[in-house]
Scaffold this motif. Sequence first.
Motif, PDB file in Angstrom:
ATOM      1  N   UNK A 187     -24.252  62.001  -5.753  1.00 48.74           N
ATOM      2  CA  UNK A 187     -23.710  62.008  -4.392  1.00 48.74           C
ATOM      3  C   UNK A 187     -24.732  61.486  -3.396  1.00 48.74           C
ATOM      4  N   UNK A 188     -25.990  61.882  -3.558  1.00 49.75           N
ATOM      5  CA  UNK A 188     -27.034  61.439  -2.629  1.00 49.75           C
ATOM      6  C   UNK A 188     -27.286  59.938  -2.742  1.00 49.75           C
ATOM      7  N   UNK A 189     -27.182  59.406  -3.952  1.00 48.65           N
ATOM      8  CA  UNK A 189     -27.479  57.988  -4.169  1.00 48.65           C
ATOM      9  C   UNK A 189     -26.241  57.099  -4.047  1.00 48.65           C
ATOM     10  N   UNK A 199     -23.992  49.716 -18.080  1.00 48.66           N
ATOM     11  CA  UNK A 199     -24.871  49.915 -16.936  1.00 48.66           C
ATOM     12  C   UNK A 199     -24.844  48.672 -16.041  1.00 48.66           C
ATOM     13  N   UNK A 200     -24.682  48.920 -14.752  1.00 52.45           N
ATOM     14  CA  UNK A 200     -24.704  47.813 -13.788  1.00 52.45           C
ATOM     15  C   UNK A 200     -26.120  47.471 -13.349  1.00 52.45           C
ATOM     16  N   UNK A 201     -27.000  48.459 -13.376  1.00 49.72           N
ATOM     17  CA  UNK A 201     -28.376  48.246 -12.924  1.00 49.72           C
ATOM     18  C   UNK A 201     -29.310  49.161 -13.705  1.00 49.72           C
ATOM     19  N   UNK A 202     -30.563  48.756 -13.769  1.00 50.79           N
ATOM     20  CA  UNK A 202     -31.604  49.547 -14.422  1.00 50.79           C
ATOM     21  C   UNK A 202     -32.838  49.547 -13.538  1.00 50.79           C
ATOM     22  N   UNK A 203     -33.341  50.743 -13.209  1.00 47.03           N
ATOM     23  CA  UNK A 203     -34.530  50.886 -12.380  1.00 47.03           C
ATOM     24  C   UNK A 203     -35.676  51.392 -13.238  1.00 47.03           C
ATOM     25  N   UNK A 217     -29.699  49.989  -2.951  1.00 42.44           N
ATOM     26  CA  UNK A 217     -28.416  50.630  -2.631  1.00 42.44           C
ATOM     27  C   UNK A 217     -27.666  51.058  -3.885  1.00 42.44           C
ATOM     28  N   UNK A 218     -27.017  52.209  -3.808  1.00 39.37           N
ATOM     29  CA  UNK A 218     -26.259  52.716  -4.944  1.00 39.37           C
ATOM     30  C   UNK A 218     -24.990  51.932  -5.202  1.00 39.37           C
ATOM     31  N   UNK A 260     -22.412  52.053  -8.262  1.00 39.83           N
ATOM     32  CA  UNK A 260     -22.673  51.433  -9.559  1.00 39.83           C
ATOM     33  C   UNK A 260     -23.120  52.470 -10.584  1.00 39.83           C
ATOM     34  N   UNK A 261     -23.074  52.076 -11.859  1.00 40.93           N
ATOM     35  CA  UNK A 261     -23.638  52.859 -12.953  1.00 40.93           C
ATOM     36  C   UNK A 261     -25.080  52.390 -13.129  1.00 40.93           C
ATOM     37  N   UNK A 262     -26.011  53.299 -12.866  1.00 46.21           N
ATOM     38  CA  UNK A 262     -27.421  52.910 -12.796  1.00 46.21           C
ATOM     39  C   UNK A 262     -28.266  53.725 -13.769  1.00 46.21           C
TER      40      UNK A 262
END
Length: 332
Positions: free
Chosen positions: A42-44, A180-184, A302-303, A306-308
Amino acid sequence: MPTPPTDAPDSLVAYSDVAAAAERLDGVVHQTPVMTSQTLNAKATAELFFKCENFQRTGAFKIRGGYNAVSQLSPEAKERGVITYSSGNHAQAVALAGRLLGVDATIVMPKTAPQVKLDATRDYGAEVVPYDPDETVREELGRRLAEERGLTLVPPYDHPDVVAGQGTVGDELFGQVDDLDALLVCCGGGGLLSGCALAARHHAPDCTVVGVEPAAGDDATRSFHSGELQTVKNPDTVADGARTPYLGDVTFPLVLEHVDDMVTVSDGTLVRAMHLLWERMKIVVEPTGALGAAALLGDAVPGQNRRVGVVVSGGNVDLARAGALFDEYGVV
């Protein structure tokens, strides 16, 4: 200031090297869990999947690359022993790899390293050579001792076998979580980032890979955006695992080729993210390990619903120091 590398190697690391490392590490390292949190989602404003390498042997991902590199040395090199330099997590990794493989390990560590990391490295049986980072360049000391003692240097990030081993973090994650849409990924010298980027390109070519650094140690971010290697000297950041002076011959080209973006976060944002992971997810995370989460929670990335995937690189933190950081940044 140490001299940064200038010449790219003839051949870089490929995904096939990551896959080979995964086979080599089978039964040696843990397949770490992926955890989630509705509160942090929720926060992201995103669906987050935390790859928890804080539950790995030695408390961090580094055992993957350390073991992969030491295990492939010749019998003669193993007999002579190995040396490395590290603020703590790679130190423990090489120390444990040495113990498992019967190889003597010498570790050059700053006197300012967290005591928990110094103690653990010695407990794994390694010889620790302390140095003052204000007076000594660790790379130069490590190379000198390697030459004098006939030891094989296993650097903390700029080594093909180390990068391949670290890439197994991403390899596992993509096997555990679909689409996954993104990977950090946190970034110090770029070993974990470049290895995970290789895994992402293999498993999910459209996944956006973002490296995250502390603002005070932004050499990789500046290097990425300028296309030219940048350096930093002894950055003053709470993320001790990201105080590396520059990317390397192996990691810099891989980051340029396979990473989509690099961002930075302030120490304050980092400590607040670390506290939130402790408080809401009930997991002990060190400052460097919270870099990816900090980028999302601090709005550097930015979130966008997405699935991150977020790599939590380690949990080796001095508890008293962590309490002092939480107090200093007003999160207690």
